[in-house]
Design a protein around this motif. Structure first.
Motif, short mmCIF file in Angstrom:
data_model
loop_
_atom_site.label_atom_id
_atom_site.label_comp_id
_atom_site.label_asym_id
_atom_site.label_seq_id
_atom_site.Cartn_x
_atom_site.Cartn_y
_atom_site.Cartn_z
N UNK A 36 10.63 14.90 -0.21
CA UNK A 36 9.37 14.50 -0.84
C UNK A 36 9.06 13.03 -0.65
N UNK A 37 9.98 12.29 -0.01
CA UNK A 37 9.73 10.87 0.22
C UNK A 37 8.62 10.69 1.24
N UNK A 38 7.63 9.87 0.88
CA UNK A 38 6.51 9.59 1.77
C UNK A 38 6.65 8.17 2.31
N UNK A 39 6.75 8.06 3.64
CA UNK A 39 6.85 6.73 4.26
C UNK A 39 5.69 6.47 5.22
N UNK A 40 4.78 7.42 5.34
CA UNK A 40 3.58 7.25 6.17
C UNK A 40 2.36 7.54 5.31
N UNK A 41 1.31 6.75 5.52
CA UNK A 41 0.07 7.00 4.79
C UNK A 41 -0.71 8.06 5.54
N UNK A 42 -0.45 9.31 5.16
CA UNK A 42 -1.02 10.45 5.87
C UNK A 42 -1.64 11.42 4.87
N UNK A 43 -2.98 11.52 4.82
CA UNK A 43 -3.60 12.53 3.96
C UNK A 43 -3.09 13.93 4.25
N UNK A 44 -2.76 14.22 5.52
CA UNK A 44 -2.25 15.54 5.87
C UNK A 44 -0.94 15.82 5.15
N UNK A 45 -0.08 14.80 4.99
CA UNK A 45 1.19 14.98 4.30
C UNK A 45 0.99 15.00 2.78
N UNK A 46 0.10 14.14 2.27
CA UNK A 46 -0.16 14.10 0.83
C UNK A 46 -0.83 15.38 0.35
N UNK A 47 -1.57 16.01 1.23
CA UNK A 47 -2.32 17.22 0.87
C UNK A 47 -1.40 18.30 0.31
N UNK A 48 -0.18 18.39 0.84
CA UNK A 48 0.73 19.44 0.39
C UNK A 48 1.21 19.22 -1.04
N UNK A 49 0.99 18.02 -1.60
CA UNK A 49 1.46 17.71 -2.95
C UNK A 49 0.30 17.53 -3.94
N UNK A 89 -15.96 9.17 -13.84
CA UNK A 89 -16.45 8.77 -12.53
C UNK A 89 -16.20 7.28 -12.31
N UNK A 90 -15.75 6.94 -11.11
CA UNK A 90 -15.49 5.55 -10.73
C UNK A 90 -16.13 5.27 -9.38
N UNK A 91 -16.38 4.01 -9.12
CA UNK A 91 -16.90 3.59 -7.82
C UNK A 91 -15.90 2.64 -7.19
N UNK A 92 -15.48 2.95 -5.98
CA UNK A 92 -14.50 2.12 -5.28
C UNK A 92 -15.08 1.57 -3.99
N UNK A 93 -14.60 0.41 -3.60
CA UNK A 93 -14.87 -0.12 -2.27
C UNK A 93 -13.53 -0.40 -1.60
N UNK A 94 -13.52 -0.33 -0.30
CA UNK A 94 -12.30 -0.58 0.45
C UNK A 94 -12.51 -0.33 1.92
N UNK A 95 -11.43 -0.41 2.66
CA UNK A 95 -11.50 -0.19 4.11
C UNK A 95 -11.07 1.24 4.43
N UNK A 96 -11.79 1.88 5.31
CA UNK A 96 -11.45 3.23 5.74
C UNK A 96 -10.56 3.13 6.98
N UNK A 97 -9.39 3.78 6.93
CA UNK A 97 -8.36 3.64 7.96
C UNK A 97 -7.96 5.03 8.48
N UNK A 98 -7.62 5.11 9.74
CA UNK A 98 -7.20 6.38 10.34
C UNK A 98 -5.86 6.84 9.80
N UNK A 99 -5.70 8.15 9.72
CA UNK A 99 -4.45 8.78 9.30
C UNK A 99 -3.30 8.31 10.18
N UNK A 100 -2.18 7.93 9.56
CA UNK A 100 -1.01 7.49 10.31
C UNK A 100 -0.21 8.65 10.87
N UNK A 101 -0.49 9.86 10.38
CA UNK A 101 0.26 11.03 10.85
C UNK A 101 1.50 11.25 10.01
#
Length: 259
Positions: free
Chosen positions: A158-171, A135-147
């Motif tokens: 498989x190249x990721x050029x956008x910070x998108x949880x929706x795209x990362x989810x598939x991997x 278990x770890x504790x992180x702090x940071x800024x919460x940002x909207x999905x870039x799409x």
């Protein structure tokens, strides 16, 4: 103008103008933020559960809010995202899936930055090897999905050029029964321990700029509705006046087509 037909049209113009006036008032009421975000509010570290829930969109005033979250890293889910800038220098982010504890969900985390793709790939391997479920504790800024972005022809799919949880989810590696996923992502501001050993630089993520409490576009729309309301009366006046002048000319024996 006092004939029933024109009185009925006047009443209709009043109704139309009233609707336009109501729309203008509504537009004006949304043009001024009566409860703006106080200066420095995004710098107060809040539990992520108080800011956004899994599956929900991040509200605009909360974009860039600093949050704290507990969880464990998921092995083999550290992925490199390209086209990331740190103080105007292009490079790469190493991201990971944090399995949060309360509520239990999957959260995409941007861990750190490097200018070299080779260094980013090496850091991802290091982090994958170091992920033990602790278990770890992180702090940071919460940002909207870039799409997500569809790769161009010839690009690595498989190249990721956008910070998108929706795209990362598939991997990501997810439980068979499924799990909730946060729509926004976190930019970590305090990489420690194994994260620091990966040789990544902290991500530059300054505080978001406070916007103006006045939405001038909405004010412009409110003025437009007022103009439309006035035009409804003007249109009735012109039609009624033209009809009256035509009747006067006919009464006086003047043929308007001969003028």
């Amino acid at each position: 103008m006092l004939r029933p037909r024109w009185i009925a049209m006047l009443l209709f113009a009043l109704l139309v103008a009233g609707v336009f006036a109501w729309l203008g008032q509504w537009q004006l009421s949304t043009a001024i933020d009566t409860d703006p975000v106080p200066a420095g509010a995004t710098e107060e570290i809040r539990p992520i559960a108080d800011v956004v829930a899994p599956g929900e969109y991040l509200e605009e005033p909360l974009v860039g809010q600093k949050v704290e979250v507990d969880g464990a890293w998921v092995p083999d889910d550290f992925i490199v995202v390209s086209s990331r800038f740190n103080d105007d220098v292009q490079g790469y982010w190493v991201t990971g899936q944090l399995r949060t504890a309360d509520p239990e969900a999957a959260l995409a985390v941007a861990i750190g930055w490097t200018a070299s793709r080779a260094d980013a790939d090496a850091a991802a391997r290091t982090l994958n090897d170091a992920a033990t479920g602790e278990r770890v504790t992180l702090t940071g800024r919460i940002i909207s999905d870039e799409g997500p972005r569809v790769p161009d022809a010839g690009e690595d799919p498989l190249e990721q050029s956008r910070m998108s949880p929706a795209a990362l989810l598939s991997r990501w590696h997810l439980p068979e029964g499924g799990i909730d996923v946060f729509r926004p992502y976190l930019t970590s501001t305090d990489p420690t321990g194994a994260l620091a050993d990966a040789g990544l630089e902290p991500i530059s993520s300054p505080a978001p700029e406070l916007g103006s409490p006045i939405n001038w576009l909405n004010i412009f729309y409110a003025v437009e509705w007022a103009v439309f309301a006035g035009f409804a009366f003007y249109l009735w006046y012109r039609l009624a006046r033209d009809a009256w002048e035509r009747e006067v000319e006919e009464f006086e024996g003047v043929d308007p087509d001969e003028e």
